[in-house]
Structures are given as structure tokens and as C-alpha cells.
Scaffold this active site. Sequence first.
Site, short mmCIF file in Angstrom:
data_model
loop_
_atom_site.label_atom_id
_atom_site.label_comp_id
_atom_site.label_asym_id
_atom_site.label_seq_id
_atom_site.Cartn_x
_atom_site.Cartn_y
_atom_site.Cartn_z
CE LYS B 220 -3.89 -2.32 0.26
NZ LYS B 220 -4.91 -2.40 -0.46
CG ASP B 248 -3.98 -0.75 -3.65
OD1 ASP B 248 -4.28 0.46 -4.07
OD2 ASP B 248 -4.32 -1.52 -3.28
CD GLU B 274 -4.91 -2.63 -6.48
OE1 GLU B 274 -3.90 -3.47 -6.54
OE2 GLU B 274 -5.79 -3.10 -5.85
CD GLU B 301 -9.92 -2.33 -4.01
OE1 GLU B 301 -8.93 -2.60 -4.51
OE2 GLU B 301 -10.51 -2.39 -2.77
CG ASP B 324 -15.24 -6.56 -5.13
OD1 ASP B 324 -14.21 -6.52 -4.31
OD2 ASP B 324 -16.26 -6.75 -4.57
CG HIS B 351 -10.27 -6.34 -4.31
ND1 HIS B 351 -11.58 -6.23 -3.82
CD2 HIS B 351 -9.41 -5.81 -3.48
CE1 HIS B 351 -11.40 -5.79 -2.39
NE2 HIS B 351 -9.99 -5.62 -2.35
#
Lengths: 432, 432
Positions: B220, B248, B274, B301, B324, B351
Site C-alpha cells: 500500500k 496500491d 493500483e 474493486e 470484485d 481483488h
Amino acid sequence: MTTITSVSTADVRFPTSASLDGSDAMNPDPDYSAAYVVLRTDAPDGHEGHAFAFTIGRGNDVQTAAIRMLEDHLVGREAEPLLDDMGEAWRLLVHDSQLRWLGPEKGIMHMAIGAVLNALWDLKAKRAGLPLWQLLSRMHPERIADLVDHRYLTDALTREEALDILRRAEPGRAAREQALLADGYPAYATSPGWLGYSDATLARLCREALDAGFPQIKLKVGADLEDDIRRLRIAREICGEGFPLAIDANQRWDVATAVEWVRALAPYDPAWVEEPTSPDDVLGHAAIARAIAPVPVATGEHLHNRVMVKQFLQAGAVQVLQIDATRVGGVNENIAHLLLAAKFGVPVCPHAGGVGLCEAVQHLAMFDYVAVSGTTEGRMIEYVDHLHEHFVTPAVVREGRYLAPTAPGAGTEMRAASLAAHRRPAPTGAPA
Amino acid sequence: MTTITSVSTADVRFPTSASLDGSDAMNPDPDYSAAYVVLRTDAPDGHEGHAFAFTIGRGNDVQTAAIRMLEDHLVGREAEPLLDDMGEAWRLLVHDSQLRWLGPEKGIMHMAIGAVLNALWDLKAKRAGLPLWQLLSRMHPERIADLVDHRYLTDALTREEALDILRRAEPGRAAREQALLADGYPAYATSPGWLGYSDATLARLCREALDAGFPQIKLKVGADLEDDIRRLRIAREICGEGFPLAIDANQRWDVATAVEWVRALAPYDPAWVEEPTSPDDVLGHAAIARAIAPVPVATGEHLHNRVMVKQFLQAGAVQVLQIDATRVGGVNENIAHLLLAAKFGVPVCPHAGGVGLCEAVQHLAMFDYVAVSGTTEGRMIEYVDHLHEHFVTPAVVREGRYLAPTAPGAGTEMRAASLAAHRRPAPTGAPA
């Protein structure tokens, strides 16, 4: 300092499906409804903030439950820091990191946030003793720019560009306020054109709209091409060559069908074609707009936030932007939409009708005229003549123009008797 | 014929925020939750359909209430006409003309529809005695195409084009089923990279993920650039040159910031970036993708329906599509997404994580391999190793690969003990 003491809700419904008022190609039987919210404080003035999210029936209770989710953010909080900095109120509600998952910034949760923000705006305007449009129109450009969440907008509109637009409009504000109070704001009529009406009713209502002085009429289309041609011909015959007759497909078509259908209706000279396809389809609307030019594409009542509005403008997918008072994150986000439209030189012709949408959105169009675009050229607010009697300060249209409201508030307060008569009983055990 | 006798819901929550599992730049403290639905019939086999909408805490009760809105469409209806024609089930739920206003096809209401559709799929697969991926993979191409609502897609993918894709994959189906049962499907690991973890935890978890055989790790990013550089350097040192390290940003940036930030991280060779900005921003993602190429943009997602997925593909705004399982209109709409991705030659890397998302989405990726794209090249399913113990048939990952599920159903049934332990009591008076 005063404290917010309650956020109460009501599930309010009107059985409009019985009369086919409001019927169109995608919404055959709407029951106009309001997920209604009242915000109270312990201030001795007794002012309350009233607002709502408009829905068309089923699910209005879920919408109301979503509004109640926001209660914890507000009850017990001091009112003034929020009312004085409504940008902060937006951040408090929109940036809830858990609720955000349910959108983000779209659908039921975002409409709930919009209703609560609009209730705060109603309270703020009542405290100021001004109608919302006037309150907003008298704010300093910097304070107006502070209301907007510029996140995700900066590739199309920076804060500095927004300020430039607002500053350019500043010198003429007072004169335009006076013009509004004297002459009102142009309206157009949708009431004649619901799909569920007979040809005779359509013809009669077109004549009545003309007699009432409306400068434009709108017809619903999209269910059956032969019907549309016949109805448009009837309306064109009554209204005469050159009179603006808009058509509204309510998302009925795919891209290719939209192009074919509009070309088939082009001989009747539509003033615009509204919602030709999915409201999510930026690229689709852009393709349609290119193919049917010079017929303009109008859309906006289902554009769920400023990121969508930004893209429709960037892509040339919309030539008439139809903001909606209760679809998005309240007054704050609609100000972003007005600024974006001004940046791209696209006129704003708000969506209204429903229940209370005329009352609410007129303030935004009038603010746009006074403090943003500075013009009513090519602009008018939709008008549908029903359910106004349920509001404390109903929208008033005379000779095809909205009169500028003068009562303090945002116009979104329903009469107590109407609330009592049309609210559904809360489920046992649910908060009142 | 059997009748659907009940649609019951539960508000299920796990206190994940206490451990910072799942923390990222926009979601600092998620409590992984499920708006859970159980669909029962009077069939003597006793099979039930279980599914859920995943949320991250607050608002899970509103999500659950939205699912209850759909009860009237189902209870008392014969099960077989829907189970035999799941395209009809979609139309029944998605085309409710009043509920549609609350989206359309987005947010809480659309996620509710997805949960109910997925419960029907779970029931259908249990009745067939097959895991969902196998049930779908053995359907006739025509019947698969029938599951998709082609409305709004035809400018990018017609029904005929969808059929061509499905027919081309038909000859290899049996061999790919066997390959899946023997070797499973590639996974990648996100567990090491949550923003709330210390550098030491990050390093330890990276080593563990490598040791476990994962072919890719994801970190992340987006809260602080210096932190991101340091954390990415740590991960790169541990994983070595050339090992795929994805990043992400969870929607943190505006377009220009995304471009700058990704360029600053480019020396650490990100495998993809992402969610660089708002999930609604087709044009923004396209601009970012052009500017940061060859670093691919991954997203999905939060893409709320097939109209958004269509546009991201049309605009070149996504190079890795992350479907998702519970954001959209269930299995039906995700099949549309797989077909669109195949049309545009974009790999799908679902996801997962949350609670139950690994269990649910693996079936879609495996169906894609067997019957749509026909390949696992450049494809893997996200894997996060928590909360699996709450499921009757938990997802199993060995040596960096998901084992193909063999138990009948969609994998979305929670253990009764977990449901009992983690469900919130229903408010007094609300339906159980």
C-alpha cells in the site's frame, strides 16, 4: 455556541403512480418520495434545518436509514464550526473512511450525505435570515471556493481557476440580485410530456403550457419510435416552428440506437435530447453528441458526483448540464458543478419536478446567475406543477419564470400537516 | 417446482481495525463486515443459498436493509424458473423501476442485488453438486451469454462477439479443468504491505510471502512519499531485482500527483500501480496510464458496474482489471466484465482479501481460465491470509496458488458458529 441536538428522519411518500404523473420510458410508475431529515439545535431561535433526498418509492426507507447513519457525526457537536465552514461539514461526512466503501461518493450513501448537508444549509440560511440563493451569492469568492472539495478536479479545474470565475462575476452581483427579484428566472415545462398521457391530454397540456408563457416544453420519448414521432408531431403542430421542444429518453438507449432514434426525430427539431443512454457512460454520450450534432445532449440528474460531471465536460459529452439538488453531495458539490460548467462554457439547466426539487434547485440556478456564470442566456429551470402545496415556501412560477424566493432558508421545508399525512409509520423499535 | 420461502439477513462484523490489518491510504481502520443473506426454499434437499456484500464497517446495517428490500421480489416465487434462467433473475432485481432511482446500478442498492444474485448462484451450484467455477465452465456458450445484460455494452461488445469469445474457448475446457484441479491458480500476497505495519513487520512478512512461494507481493502506498520510498526499498531489497512488487494507492491522488508519485517510485520497478485516483475517473486513469507507461494501471474493486468497466477498457485506462465479487451485480455482471476484458485483451487479476472475497472471487477467475480467456498468463488472484476460518469451505492457497475448490456451491457460506459469534443483534422490531 449551540449544540446539534437531533437528526430525525421521516419516510414520506406520495402515491403519484396512480395518475401516471412522472411516467417515462424507464420509470413507468414512480411514487414520488422524500427521505426527509430535520436537524435541530439547542439555539434559542428555534430554527431547524429541513431537507430530503428525493426517491421514486421503494427503497425510500433504506435511503432514510442511510441518513440516520450520519447522526453520530452530528448530534452533540457544536453547530457553529460547521455552519461557519461548510467545507468542513462536507469533509466530516464524505471522508468517513468506513462509509466511503459504500460508494465512494455515489448512490444511497452519497444522497444521504447530500440530504444532511442541505439540512445544514437550510439552517444556516434561516439563521442568516436570507433565502439560500442570496446567502450564497453574497459570500466572498474565497469562502465559496472553500466549499468545494477540489480533490479529483484539479486536472480540469484548479482552485485558482474557480476563484477567477467567481471574481469575474463579483462586480455585477448586486445588479443581478435586483434583476432576479424583479423578473425571476426562466422556467420550462415538462408536465405536458409524460409518457403515460393520452394524445388528447398531451395536446391540451401543450396548449396550456404555451398559454402560461413557458419558453420551452419537454416530451418524454424512448419507449416506441412510432409513438414518439406521433407525439412530437402533435406537440410541434401546437407549438409552431422554432418553438423549443426538448425530448428526454431517460437512459433508454444504447449508443447506436440513440443515434438512430434521434436522427428519426430530428425533423421535429428537438431543442435537446436528454439522457440518451446510461448516465455512467461518458464515452457513450460523447459518441452520441458527435453523431447527432447540432442537436445538443442534455444530462445530469443521475450524474452521481463531481468526478462524473468533470468528465462529461472534458469529453464534450454534455452540451446542457442538468444539476440535481438531491442526487449529489448537497449544495457544496453542486457549486463544484456550477464552477465546472462555467469553466467549460456549458449552460446549466437544472433538473426539477419530483417532490421538492423545484423548491430546492431554484436556489442553485439563481446563485449561478448572480455569482458564477452571470447570465441566464440559454438557461432555464425545469418546472413541473405538482406537489408544491406540501412546502412551507413553495416554488412559484408566473408567465414562464420562477419568482426569486425571499423567505429565509433553502426552500426544502415541508408543511407539518403534509409530513404528518404522508409519512410512513416508523418500523417498531426504529428511531423516530 | 419449489418455492423460495425466505430471504434472511445478518449484519456480521469482525473487529479488524484493532490490528491494522487492511489499513491503507484511504481506509485507515476498516472493520471487515458482511451484509449476509441466506435464501431458503421448500425443496426437500434442504439446500440454502448463502452470500454477502462485503463492507468495511459502519453502514453494514444499511447494506443489510437494502438486501431486505429485495425480499418481496423473491419470497413466494418458484425457484426453478430463476435458477434455470439467471439472466431473468438479474432483470427482475436490476430493472425494478423504483429501486433503480437509488443507483442506477451503483452503490448500496446494486451491491444488495449482487448479494442476492450470488445467493441464488450458491443455491444453484449446490443443487448441481458442483463448485460454482465448474458449473459455469460447463454451461453452453449461448446460456452464458444469456446471463449478461447487454444493454449499454453493444458499442464495445455485442452478444455475437461475446459468443465468439466463449466458442473459441470451448475446445480446451476439459483440459483446463483438469489443469486447475491438478495445479490450482496463481495467487499474489497483499498481507505484507498494509500501511499500518512497521518496517520490521513489513520485512518479516515479505520474507514469509517469498518463502510461501507467492509470485508477486503488493504494498500500500499514497500517504507519504518518503515512507513509500523507504518501504518499497525494503521490500525490493528482500525480494530482489525483477520480482514483481505491485503498489496500491487506494484512490489517494489527483491525476498530476499520481503521475509525479509513480515516477518517484519508478526506480523500484512497480509491477503495477493500483487505484491511483477516483474509481469514477475514466479519463483521469487514461491520462495517468499514458503518462506512466510502461508501468501498468490496475483497478476495478470500486468500478461499480459493467458500463464503467467498458469505458476503462475503451479508453485504455486500465491494463490489469481487478474484478470484485461483491461490488457489482453478482456473478452475472462479473461475467460481463470477464468478456469485456477478453475482448480488449486485458488480463483479469481479481481483488480479494476483506472477509470472504478470496472464497468468492476464485470461482470467477477459474471460470475465466476454463471458459473465457483460456489462459492464466499475466493473471493471479489477490490473497490475504485472514478470516478464512469463518467459512465452511475456506479458500486454500499452497505454494502461491489457489487450490481449485471441489465442494458444491459458490464458497460464500459462513460457518454457523462464526455467524452466531459475529452477527449484531437485529434492532428490535426489524425482521430477523
